[in-house]
Design a protein around this motif. Sequence first.
Motif, mmCIF file in Angstrom:
data_model
loop_
_atom_site.group_PDB
_atom_site.id
_atom_site.type_symbol
_atom_site.label_atom_id
_atom_site.label_comp_id
_atom_site.label_asym_id
_atom_site.label_seq_id
_atom_site.Cartn_x
_atom_site.Cartn_y
_atom_site.Cartn_z
ATOM 1 N N THR A 1 24.541 -77.834 -72.804
ATOM 2 C CA THR A 1 25.891 -77.358 -73.126
ATOM 3 C C THR A 1 26.362 -77.898 -74.470
ATOM 4 N N LEU A 2 26.155 -79.198 -74.695
ATOM 5 C CA LEU A 2 26.593 -79.805 -75.954
ATOM 6 C C LEU A 2 25.830 -79.225 -77.144
ATOM 7 N N ALA A 3 24.521 -78.992 -76.968
ATOM 8 C CA ALA A 3 23.739 -78.414 -78.058
ATOM 9 C C ALA A 3 24.213 -77.000 -78.378
ATOM 10 N N ALA A 4 24.519 -76.224 -77.347
ATOM 11 C CA ALA A 4 25.013 -74.864 -77.568
ATOM 12 C C ALA A 4 26.362 -74.896 -78.288
ATOM 13 N N ILE A 5 27.240 -75.840 -77.892
ATOM 14 C CA ILE A 5 28.537 -75.977 -78.578
ATOM 15 C C ILE A 5 28.321 -76.341 -80.041
ATOM 16 N N MET B 1 26.624 -86.020 -77.784
ATOM 17 C CA MET B 1 25.176 -86.008 -77.565
ATOM 18 C C MET B 1 24.551 -87.377 -77.833
ATOM 19 N N VAL B 2 25.070 -88.092 -78.832
ATOM 20 C CA VAL B 2 24.504 -89.405 -79.178
ATOM 21 C C VAL B 2 25.303 -90.548 -78.557
ATOM 22 N N GLU C 1 16.498 -78.245 -68.765
ATOM 23 C CA GLU C 1 17.267 -78.466 -69.989
ATOM 24 C C GLU C 1 17.103 -77.306 -70.958
ATOM 25 N N ILE C 2 15.856 -76.855 -71.147
ATOM 26 C CA ILE C 2 15.599 -75.754 -72.077
ATOM 27 C C ILE C 2 16.241 -74.462 -71.581
ATOM 28 N N ILE C 3 16.097 -74.188 -70.295
ATOM 29 C CA ILE C 3 16.661 -72.960 -69.727
ATOM 30 C C ILE C 3 18.177 -72.944 -69.854
ATOM 31 N N LEU C 4 18.825 -74.062 -69.501
ATOM 32 C CA LEU C 4 20.285 -74.122 -69.562
ATOM 33 C C LEU C 4 20.774 -74.053 -71.005
ATOM 34 N N PRO D 1 20.069 -82.345 -68.223
ATOM 35 C CA PRO D 1 19.787 -81.142 -69.023
ATOM 36 C C PRO D 1 20.986 -80.211 -69.159
ATOM 37 N N ALA D 2 21.813 -80.135 -68.105
ATOM 38 C CA ALA D 2 22.992 -79.277 -68.204
ATOM 39 C C ALA D 2 23.954 -79.815 -69.255
ATOM 40 N N ARG D 3 24.126 -81.136 -69.275
ATOM 41 C CA ARG D 3 25.027 -81.764 -70.235
ATOM 42 C C ARG D 3 24.533 -81.562 -71.659
#
Length: 421
Positions: free
Chosen positions: A398-402, A318-319, A13-16, A393-395
């Motif tokens: 990605t959402l956190a980066a967006i 995310m939530v 998750e952290i890496i992605l 983690p990928a999901r």
Amino acid sequence: MILACVRVQRAIEIILFCAAAVLLACVPSSAHFAQGTKVRTILVAEDGGGLVAYVRVPAPLVFSDLVGRAQVDQVPLTSPFLRKETTGTGVRYRIDMEAVSRDRAGFEDRLQAALIFAQAGLDLPASLTGFTVHARRPVQVLDGLEAAQAALAEVSTALDPVFGAAVIDYAIRINSPDPASDIEIRSGYAPLLPGPGVEIENHLVDARVQPPLSSTAPGQLETPAILDGSRLSTFLHFVYQGMLHILEGLDHVLLVIALALGVGATRKLIFLVTAFTLGHSVTLIATFLGATPTWPWFIPAVEAAIAASVLYAAVAAMVRKSGSVLVFAGIGLLHGLGFSFVLGDILGRDAPDLLPALLAFNIGIEVGQLLILAVTLTIVFCLEKLATPALRPARLGTLAAIAILSSWWVAERLGGVVSAV
């Protein structure tokens, strides 16, 4: 064993998340529409048994070879038809109307060579029949033969216009053996380098058919544009333009990705996408037809609101609170404004075949939207079947980066609103 799996998932998750954040941070925060679009209009019609092309062009494109050479070599722009002046903010150029009057033939030669017309791969003989120089782009659009003739009949400005703001109307008579066949149009000069935030579009009007057909071509016509008189190909052209502009609009792409990741391949996704589609269709059509405020802060405010809608979609996903149909209909209204600004830049709100172009552009947007959804859901499906531990983690990554990127956009674009007020 369970603890180890949890640690692996968190590491993934952290890496992605970091990888996605770095990738997205490297992408420019451009909105759906450009505020620095320069438009060249080319209208081709049959007149007196032959072909005539009426061209309305920003003056720098007529001198693009000289401008481009000055940009590359980092030297002053040199032309007998331009004069340099120093202002409080730096150096700028003006078209020297006295020099144009002294060497009218030389100026006409430059205009005539700016575009090359061809059929069946053979360049057509052409001769310039008249020109007029405007200090700024005229309000009257070139949507037909009469409008083009009236524009050309206007008297050139007596003052020396600022080079970057001046617009030139001119007419070229083309010797064609078959006026009804396909016509290729390409630039006769090397391209210049557009400044930051500046885009160049070509609005093409084929007045050989009635009602006239409108199409567009980007850039400086290094690649030939083609007028074929086909309503089907023109319709498909605007479908492609709609697809292109949704796929190039990163904020819209990220909104659709966040929506897909928040809802998944469920019935609710159909409802939310339908609401979003209806919303942006309404404002795309209404705004393009003229229902647009002229306040200077309006466009920056729309940009900021679009960025905020992407942030909302990412956080809601995310939530696991995907939002209601009404919420996404409202978000669609915002994004439709952005799409209308794009189409307004490249087509113009007075195009002769406006309604078919609007319909085709909107269809293209929907096709592009479905492509984004299909790719996103396919990746989710593959991770779920082939690499289940990496799905969560990928999901979230990605959402956190967006969310991070859209937060930056909101702050940046709100600054544009403040400066425009």
